[in-house]
Design a protein around this motif. Structure first.
Motif, PDB file in Angstrom:
ATOM      1  N   CYS A  52      79.488 -51.446  33.225  1.00 55.26           N
ATOM      2  CA  CYS A  52      78.846 -52.502  34.015  1.00 55.26           C
ATOM      3  C   CYS A  52      77.851 -53.251  33.129  1.00 55.26           C
ATOM      4  N   PRO A  53      77.908 -54.591  33.101  1.00 50.34           N
ATOM      5  CA  PRO A  53      76.963 -55.348  32.270  1.00 50.34           C
ATOM      6  C   PRO A  53      75.545 -55.357  32.856  1.00 50.34           C
ATOM      7  N   PHE A  54      75.400 -54.939  34.105  1.00 51.73           N
ATOM      8  CA  PHE A  54      74.096 -54.966  34.757  1.00 51.73           C
ATOM      9  C   PHE A  54      73.334 -53.653  34.598  1.00 51.73           C
ATOM     10  N   CYS A  55      74.025 -52.522  34.872  1.00 56.87           N
ATOM     11  CA  CYS A  55      73.332 -51.232  34.813  1.00 56.87           C
ATOM     12  C   CYS A  55      73.863 -50.312  33.722  1.00 56.87           C
ATOM     13  N   GLY A  56      74.980 -50.655  33.094  1.00 61.04           N
ATOM     14  CA  GLY A  56      75.531 -49.859  32.010  1.00 61.04           C
ATOM     15  C   GLY A  56      76.364 -48.676  32.443  1.00 61.04           C
ATOM     16  N   ASP A  57      76.558 -48.514  33.733  1.00 58.87           N
ATOM     17  CA  ASP A  57      77.346 -47.384  34.242  1.00 58.87           C
ATOM     18  C   ASP A  57      78.819 -47.586  33.867  1.00 58.87           C
ATOM     19  N   PRO A  58      79.490 -46.536  33.372  1.00 56.52           N
ATOM     20  CA  PRO A  58      80.898 -46.689  32.979  1.00 56.52           C
ATOM     21  C   PRO A  58      81.884 -46.644  34.150  1.00 56.52           C
ATOM     22  N   ASN A  59      81.398 -46.376  35.351  1.00 58.48           N
ATOM     23  CA  ASN A  59      82.285 -46.279  36.517  1.00 58.48           C
ATOM     24  C   ASN A  59      82.391 -47.615  37.232  1.00 58.48           C
ATOM     25  N   THR A  60      83.492 -48.330  36.971  1.00 56.20           N
ATOM     26  CA  THR A  60      83.744 -49.597  37.657  1.00 56.20           C
ATOM     27  C   THR A  60      85.140 -49.559  38.244  1.00 56.20           C
ATOM     28  N   GLN A  61      85.334 -50.365  39.286  1.00 60.08           N
ATOM     29  CA  GLN A  61      86.636 -50.444  39.938  1.00 60.08           C
ATOM     30  C   GLN A  61      87.168 -51.868  39.832  1.00 60.08           C
TER      31      GLN A  61
END
Length: 171
Positions: A3-12
């Motif tokens: 995620c470019p906003f929070c950096g979390d690798p979990n995106t759908q």
């Protein structure tokens, strides 16, 4: 995809679409952590071969330089920009299909001359005179004879005019 906003690798992936040509895929994504949405684009990344110059130096293939050389040869000639770009694309396609990491600049020059011969005979002669570095007028004349020797497609041979002086001025 992070995620470019929070950096979390979990995106759908919420939506996937191809462009009209089918060479770019657009994906809408949603972050599982912060619930923000963003778009990614996927496209083919083809690696053009390096060009080995006559002096042995190596340089990256430059689409702009190739197009610029062809445009210079075709300057003030009745050839559309679309035809020039199509010719450059064909040259790039041939270079890619060779599957080589390095290609001699002479090979690129020969491909350019082949395309120019199809597009415009005058541009072909212009390019050949520089590319082949003609030493004298005889070499130049030889290329002109080569171009003249091939009949034009779909056109009957020109008939000599009765009064050639009048033809020069369109009378």
């Amino acid at each position: 995809m992070k995620c470019p906003f929070c950096g979390d690798p979990n995106t759908q992936v919420t939506d996937t679409r191809e462009n009209e040509d089918g060479d770019v895929v657009r994906r809408r994504r949603r972050c599982v952590n912060c619930d923000k949405r963003f778009t990614t684009y996927e496209r083919i990344d083809l690696k053009m071969p390096h060009i080995v110059k006559r002096n042995g130096n190596r340089t990256e293939f430059d689409h702009g330089k190739l197009a610029g050389s062809m445009k210079l040869a075709l300057r003030k000639r009745p050839v559309t920009m679309e035809a020039i770009e199509a010719a450059v694309d064909r040259i790039e396609g041939r270079l890619l299909s060779m599957g080589e990491q390095e290609v001699p600049s002479e090979k690129v020059g020969e491909l350019v001359m082949k395309e120019l011969k199809q597009l415009d005979k005058v541009a072909y002669i212009r390019f050949a005179s520089v590319y082949r570095n003609f030493a004298d007028v005889d070499e130049f004349s030889e290329v002109i004879r080569e171009v003249q020797a091939r009949p034009k497609r779909g056109r009957p041979p020109a008939q000599p005019a009765a009064d050639s002086e009048n033809d020069l001025f369109g009378n």
